[in-house]
Design a protein around this motif. Structure first.
Motif, PDB file in Angstrom:
ATOM      1  N   THR A 111      34.208  29.373  41.399  1.00  0.00           N
ATOM      2  CA  THR A 111      34.299  30.695  40.770  1.00  0.00           C
ATOM      3  C   THR A 111      33.739  31.771  41.687  1.00  0.00           C
ATOM      4  O   THR A 111      32.669  31.600  42.268  1.00  0.00           O
ATOM      5  N   VAL A 112      34.479  32.872  41.780  1.00  0.00           N
ATOM      6  CA  VAL A 112      34.030  34.053  42.517  1.00  0.00           C
ATOM      7  C   VAL A 112      33.766  35.152  41.489  1.00  0.00           C
ATOM      8  O   VAL A 112      34.639  35.462  40.667  1.00  0.00           O
ATOM      9  N   TRP A 113      32.578  35.712  41.524  1.00  0.00           N
ATOM     10  CA  TRP A 113      32.170  36.799  40.628  1.00  0.00           C
ATOM     11  C   TRP A 113      31.991  38.070  41.437  1.00  0.00           C
ATOM     12  O   TRP A 113      31.627  38.001  42.618  1.00  0.00           O
ATOM     13  N   LEU A 114      32.199  39.208  40.824  1.00  0.00           N
ATOM     14  CA  LEU A 114      31.898  40.463  41.517  1.00  0.00           C
ATOM     15  C   LEU A 114      31.558  41.552  40.522  1.00  0.00           C
ATOM     16  O   LEU A 114      31.971  41.510  39.368  1.00  0.00           O
ATOM     17  N   TYR A 127      41.461  44.253  42.871  1.00  0.00           N
ATOM     18  CA  TYR A 127      40.949  42.966  42.388  1.00  0.00           C
ATOM     19  C   TYR A 127      41.871  42.384  41.312  1.00  0.00           C
ATOM     20  O   TYR A 127      42.159  41.186  41.319  1.00  0.00           O
ATOM     21  N   GLU A 128      42.344  43.218  40.411  1.00  0.00           N
ATOM     22  CA  GLU A 128      43.233  42.742  39.351  1.00  0.00           C
ATOM     23  C   GLU A 128      44.545  42.222  39.936  1.00  0.00           C
ATOM     24  O   GLU A 128      45.056  41.186  39.507  1.00  0.00           O
ATOM     25  N   LYS A 129      45.084  42.911  40.935  1.00  0.00           N
ATOM     26  CA  LYS A 129      46.305  42.471  41.611  1.00  0.00           C
ATOM     27  C   LYS A 129      46.095  41.104  42.272  1.00  0.00           C
ATOM     28  O   LYS A 129      47.026  40.314  42.397  1.00  0.00           O
ATOM     29  N   ASP A 133      39.858  38.563  36.823  1.00  0.00           N
ATOM     30  CA  ASP A 133      39.860  38.957  35.420  1.00  0.00           C
ATOM     31  C   ASP A 133      38.606  39.748  35.104  1.00  0.00           C
ATOM     32  O   ASP A 133      37.494  39.368  35.516  1.00  0.00           O
ATOM     33  N   LEU A 134      38.768  40.819  34.350  1.00  0.00           N
ATOM     34  CA  LEU A 134      37.643  41.625  33.892  1.00  0.00           C
ATOM     35  C   LEU A 134      36.805  40.806  32.914  1.00  0.00           C
ATOM     36  O   LEU A 134      37.362  40.131  32.041  1.00  0.00           O
ATOM     37  N   VAL A 135      35.489  40.840  33.082  1.00  0.00           N
ATOM     38  CA  VAL A 135      34.580  40.108  32.184  1.00  0.00           C
ATOM     39  C   VAL A 135      33.468  41.041  31.715  1.00  0.00           C
ATOM     40  O   VAL A 135      33.174  42.051  32.354  1.00  0.00           O
ATOM     41  N   PHE A 153      32.714  44.241  35.869  1.00  0.00           N
ATOM     42  CA  PHE A 153      32.544  42.924  36.450  1.00  0.00           C
ATOM     43  C   PHE A 153      33.826  42.107  36.348  1.00  0.00           C
ATOM     44  O   PHE A 153      34.591  42.245  35.393  1.00  0.00           O
ATOM     45  N   TYR A 154      34.032  41.258  37.365  1.00  0.00           N
ATOM     46  CA  TYR A 154      35.240  40.453  37.458  1.00  0.00           C
ATOM     47  C   TYR A 154      34.893  39.008  37.823  1.00  0.00           C
ATOM     48  O   TYR A 154      33.862  38.735  38.431  1.00  0.00           O
ATOM     49  N   ARG A 155      35.848  38.112  37.470  1.00  0.00           N
ATOM     50  CA  ARG A 155      35.724  36.697  37.807  1.00  0.00           C
ATOM     51  C   ARG A 155      37.090  36.193  38.272  1.00  0.00           C
ATOM     52  O   ARG A 155      38.128  36.555  37.721  1.00  0.00           O
ATOM     53  N   LEU A 156      37.039  35.321  39.287  1.00  0.00           N
ATOM     54  CA  LEU A 156      38.235  34.640  39.754  1.00  0.00           C
ATOM     55  C   LEU A 156      37.939  33.152  39.795  1.00  0.00           C
ATOM     56  O   LEU A 156      37.003  32.722  40.478  1.00  0.00           O
ATOM     57  N   ALA A 157      38.700  32.378  39.039  1.00  0.00           N
ATOM     58  CA  ALA A 157      38.569  30.920  39.065  1.00  0.00           C
ATOM     59  C   ALA A 157      39.470  30.399  40.185  1.00  0.00           C
ATOM     60  O   ALA A 157      40.639  30.771  40.273  1.00  0.00           O
ATOM     61  N   LEU A 158      38.897  29.548  41.047  1.00  0.00           N
ATOM     62  CA  LEU A 158      39.680  28.995  42.175  1.00  0.00           C
ATOM     63  C   LEU A 158      40.155  27.585  41.858  1.00  0.00           C
ATOM     64  O   LEU A 158      39.598  26.897  41.053  1.00  0.00           O
TER      65      LEU A 158
END
Length: 158
Positions: A111-114, A127-129, A133-135, A153-158
């Protein structure tokens, strides 16, 4: 344009990319001294699953991005900044993000968080493109290094 890992001696180039964007473009009253990570990039970012990259155009730094290992197969994406000259068609932001995500995948990150501010509208779209995902702030892991100015804040599951 090339994207490469940070090396000792790159400190001034990193500050020259980041501070003008923070202060002049977005009006954030911040200094390099307010960001101790910039004075200790190897210790702060280049440990565990982390890393720090620079994008260079014609031998000059035009962008930065970092991954901070926060444990539990997770990283925080930090210091994503691109000078105006390297935005858009030049593709520095995408090249930096691609390098960071490839590193994350290779190093077993799940997981990548920002975090970012409400002011960085173009960053939100970027980031959305790219599948983030907005969290809600309540969804962030305890180990996430939240900055005082971060409000989105955003999250990307890898």
């Amino acid at each position: 344009m090339i994207v490469r890992p940070f090396r000792p001696g790159d400190e001034d180039a990193v500050v020259d990319v980041i501070l003008p964007i923070q202060r002049e473009e977005f009006g954030i009253a911040i200094t390099a001294a307010d960001q101790p990570d910039l004075a200790a990039i190897p210790d702060w970012y280049q440990t565990g699953r982390g890393q720090f990259w620079l994008a260079e155009l014609d031998g000059r730094a035009v962008g930065t991005v970092a991954l901070k290992d926060i444990g539990g197969a997770a990283v925080a994406l930090r210091k994503m900044f691109v000078k105006p000259v390297a935005r858009g068609a030049v593709g520095a932001a995408q090249a930096l993000l691609d390098a960071a995500l490839a590193h994350a995948r290779t190093n077993g990150v799940a997981t990548v968080w920002l975090g970012t501010t409400d002011k960085f509208k173009a960053a939100h779209r970027f980031y959305e493109k790219n599948g983030f995902d907005l969290v809600e702030v309540a969804d962030l892991p305890e180990s996430f290094p939240r900055m005082a100015v971060d409000t989105r804040f955003y999250r990307l599951a890898l």
